[in-house]
Design an enzyme around this catalytic site. Structure first.
Site, PDB file in Angstrom:
ATOM      1  N   ASP A   8      38.294  77.120  38.652  1.00 24.34           N
ATOM      2  CA  ASP A   8      37.325  77.309  37.686  1.00 24.34           C
ATOM      3  C   ASP A   8      36.906  78.944  37.579  1.00 24.34           C
ATOM      4  O   ASP A   8      37.257  79.616  38.355  1.00 24.34           O
ATOM      5  CB  ASP A   8      36.232  76.483  37.547  1.00 24.34           C
ATOM      6  CG  ASP A   8      35.214  76.704  38.939  1.00 24.34           C
ATOM      7  OD1 ASP A   8      35.586  77.619  39.777  1.00 24.34           O
ATOM      8  OD2 ASP A   8      34.087  76.042  39.217  1.00 24.34           O
ATOM      9  N   HIS A  99      47.858  65.829  60.497  1.00 27.77           N
ATOM     10  CA  HIS A  99      46.937  64.523  60.652  1.00 27.77           C
ATOM     11  C   HIS A  99      47.326  63.811  59.101  1.00 27.77           C
ATOM     12  O   HIS A  99      47.030  62.445  59.062  1.00 27.77           O
ATOM     13  CB  HIS A  99      45.758  64.493  61.237  1.00 27.77           C
ATOM     14  CG  HIS A  99      45.907  64.683  62.709  1.00 27.77           C
ATOM     15  ND1 HIS A  99      44.788  64.518  63.550  1.00 27.77           N
ATOM     16  CD2 HIS A  99      46.760  65.240  63.520  1.00 27.77           C
ATOM     17  CE1 HIS A  99      45.119  64.929  64.765  1.00 27.77           C
ATOM     18  NE2 HIS A  99      46.294  65.295  64.959  1.00 27.77           N
TER      19      HIS A  99
HETATM   20  C1  RB5 Z   1      30.348  76.244  39.197  1.00 34.45           C
HETATM   21  O1  RB5 Z   1      29.088  76.595  39.095  1.00 34.45           O
HETATM   22  C2  RB5 Z   1      30.314  75.156  40.371  1.00 34.45           C
HETATM   23  O2  RB5 Z   1      29.531  74.489  40.058  1.00 34.45           O
HETATM   24  C3  RB5 Z   1      31.708  74.946  40.439  1.00 34.45           C
HETATM   25  O3  RB5 Z   1      32.489  76.066  41.058  1.00 34.45           O
HETATM   26  C4  RB5 Z   1      31.737  74.020  41.945  1.00 34.45           C
HETATM   27  O4  RB5 Z   1      30.985  74.481  43.077  1.00 34.45           O
HETATM   28  C5  RB5 Z   1      31.598  72.715  41.798  1.00 34.45           C
HETATM   29  O5  RB5 Z   1      31.661  71.861  42.795  1.00 34.45           O
END
Ligand code: RB5
Length: 150
Positions: A8, A99
């Site tokens: 992301d 594992h």
């Molecule tokens: C994004 O702000 C964050 O929520 C995402 O990168 C992640 O850490 C979610 O698990």
């Protein structure tokens, strides 16, 4: 070895560095996910991409990065046949191969720095699955998927 990697926005900068690391090491890389660190990108879409690439055979293994590694690893593990390991250090990355025969490595770009990330990536590709009693456990895990994944 073909590697699908996606992140992301929170994992974008780290992903750029890991992609370079992989290419320098001679891996074929399928790069996906956020197009910048500022434009929001849902980690679920990034995790789905990695999982689908691995399950379809487009990639041999995957790397999934978000801020903590938590959301994207949870997403990957929603796919039957994916064994995504959220790792914070080299030892975990080594063990997830030996594992658990992990086929996706996940980590948090806000949790580990690039040096630890590179070390984990290297372990993830160098280590072999140990088999034996661990294979029996993974067979049980697969049976658990068969029961619970509809
Ligand atoms: C994004 O702000 C964050 O929520 C995402 O990168 C992640 O850490 C979610 O698990």
């Amino acid at each position: 070895m073909r590697v699908s990697i996606a992140s992301d926005h929170a994992g974008y900068d780290m992903r750029q560095q890991v992609v370079k690391h992989l290419i320098d090491k001679g891996f074929e890389v399928i790069d996906g996910g956020a197009v910048s660190a500022t434009e929001r990108f849902n980690y679920v879409d990034a995790g789905n991409k990695v999982a689908e690439d691995v399950l379809s055979g487009k990639a041999d293994r995957g790397i999934a990065i978000c801020g903590t590694g938590i959301g994207i690893s949870m997403t990957c593990n929603k796919h039957k046949g994916i064994r995504c390991a959220l790792c914070n250090n080299e030892y975990m990355a080594r063990m997830c191969r030996q594992h658990n025969d992990a086929n996706v490595l996940s980590f948090g770009a806000r949790v580990v720095g690039p040096e630890i990330a590179f070390a984990m990536v290297d372990c993830f590709f160098e280590e072999e699955f140990a088999g034996g009693r661990h294979a029996e456990r993974l067979a049980t895990m697969a049976a658990t998927e068969d029961i619970n994944f509809k």
